[in-house]
Design a protein around this motif. Structure first.
Motif, PDB file in Angstrom:
ATOM      1  N   TRP A 202       0.858  -1.178   0.000  1.00  0.00           N
ATOM      2  CA  TRP A 202       0.000   0.000   0.000  1.00  0.00           C
ATOM      3  C   TRP A 202       0.897   1.231   0.000  1.00  0.00           C
ATOM      4  O   TRP A 202       1.904   1.269   0.698  1.00  0.00           O
TER       5      TRP A 202
ATOM      6  N   VAL B 265       0.407   5.125   0.930  1.00  0.00           N
ATOM      7  CA  VAL B 265      -0.547   6.057   1.528  1.00  0.00           C
ATOM      8  C   VAL B 265       0.132   7.417   1.647  1.00  0.00           C
ATOM      9  O   VAL B 265       1.147   7.547   2.330  1.00  0.00           O
TER      10      VAL B 265
ATOM     11  N   GLU C 215      -7.684  -1.398   2.709  1.00  0.00           N
ATOM     12  CA  GLU C 215      -7.342   0.022   2.597  1.00  0.00           C
ATOM     13  C   GLU C 215      -7.526   0.722   3.941  1.00  0.00           C
ATOM     14  O   GLU C 215      -6.692   1.539   4.340  1.00  0.00           O
TER      15      GLU C 215
ATOM     16  N   ARG D 280      -4.600   2.733   5.882  1.00  0.00           N
ATOM     17  CA  ARG D 280      -4.737   4.133   6.301  1.00  0.00           C
ATOM     18  C   ARG D 280      -4.400   4.279   7.784  1.00  0.00           C
ATOM     19  O   ARG D 280      -3.708   5.224   8.187  1.00  0.00           O
TER      20      ARG D 280
ATOM     21  N   VAL E 263      -5.050  11.907   5.047  1.00  0.00           N
ATOM     22  CA  VAL E 263      -4.789  11.026   3.912  1.00  0.00           C
ATOM     23  C   VAL E 263      -5.308  11.695   2.648  1.00  0.00           C
ATOM     24  O   VAL E 263      -6.457  12.123   2.573  1.00  0.00           O
TER      25      VAL E 263
ATOM     26  N   VAL F 199      -4.489   6.972  -1.718  1.00  0.00           N
ATOM     27  CA  VAL F 199      -4.093   5.603  -1.373  1.00  0.00           C
ATOM     28  C   VAL F 199      -4.015   4.806  -2.671  1.00  0.00           C
ATOM     29  O   VAL F 199      -4.910   4.882  -3.509  1.00  0.00           O
TER      30      VAL F 199
END
Length: 186
Positions: free
Chosen positions: A9, A11, A35, A39, A64, A67
């Motif tokens: 991932w 982010v 996800e 996060r 955030v 993503v």
């Protein structure tokens, strides 16, 4: 599914009101399978990092911004098959569900094949992120004007884009172990 999914991932966090830079955190899939979990991990890492920086208050206000999932195996076909399996309740993030007698025989697979075929025919876009998908659709009939989704600093607020896609329930985006897929649900 544990053990077979590989990927990372990505982010990115930025301040919603002013330009103070972008912080990007890489979270391996084994550490965060969804996800939402990615996060949370990235936000916790950022909070730890912000606490020791020169301006911890400003850095703590960052949110955030984007993503993306970078799969080890990027495949639209596999992503669509994964969505069909999830929608058919055959798998979830922890793996395969226990099958009832007759569920995994030929007769039990027919509804799954129908869902898979329908989704395969209705793919709107595919990529590593929603930004990736929108970039590939630019200049096509499906492309969106993203101007209304820009913040005061000109950055696109991808959570708002995704919320509008999902709001109508006519199409949906899924983060899968093989990439992000956008499918027409109408």
């Amino acid at each position: 599914m544990a053990g077979w999914v590989r990927g990372m991932w990505s982010v990115s966090l930025w301040h919603p009101e002013r330009e103070v830079g972008t912080f990007t955190y890489l979270v391996p899939h084994w550490q965060a399978r969804t996800e939402t979990a990615a996060r949370a991990v990235a936000t916790a890492r950022h909070a730890d990092r912000a606490a020791v920086m020169l301006d911890p208050v400003t850095l703590a206000e960052m949110a955030v911004g984007e993503v993306a999932f970078r799969p080890a195996v990027r495949s639209q076909e596999r992503a669509v098959a994964w969505v069909a399996l999830v929608q058919h309740d055959a798998i979830d993030e922890r793996g395969w569900h226990a099958a009832e007698p007759g569920e995994r025989d030929e007769l039990g697979r027919q509804p799954l094949r129908a869902i898979h075929k329908r989704y395969r025919e209705r793919v709107i876009g595919f990529g590593n992120s929603l930004a990736d998908i929108m970039a590939s659709l630019a200049g096509t009939d499906t492309g969106w004007d993203l101007a209304q989704y820009r913040d005061d600093l000109g950055r696109i607020v991808w959570d708002d884009v995704r919320a509008d896609i999902h709001r109508s329930a006519l199409s949906y985006t899924w983060h899968t172990p093989y990439g992000v897929v956008w499918i027409d649900q109408s």
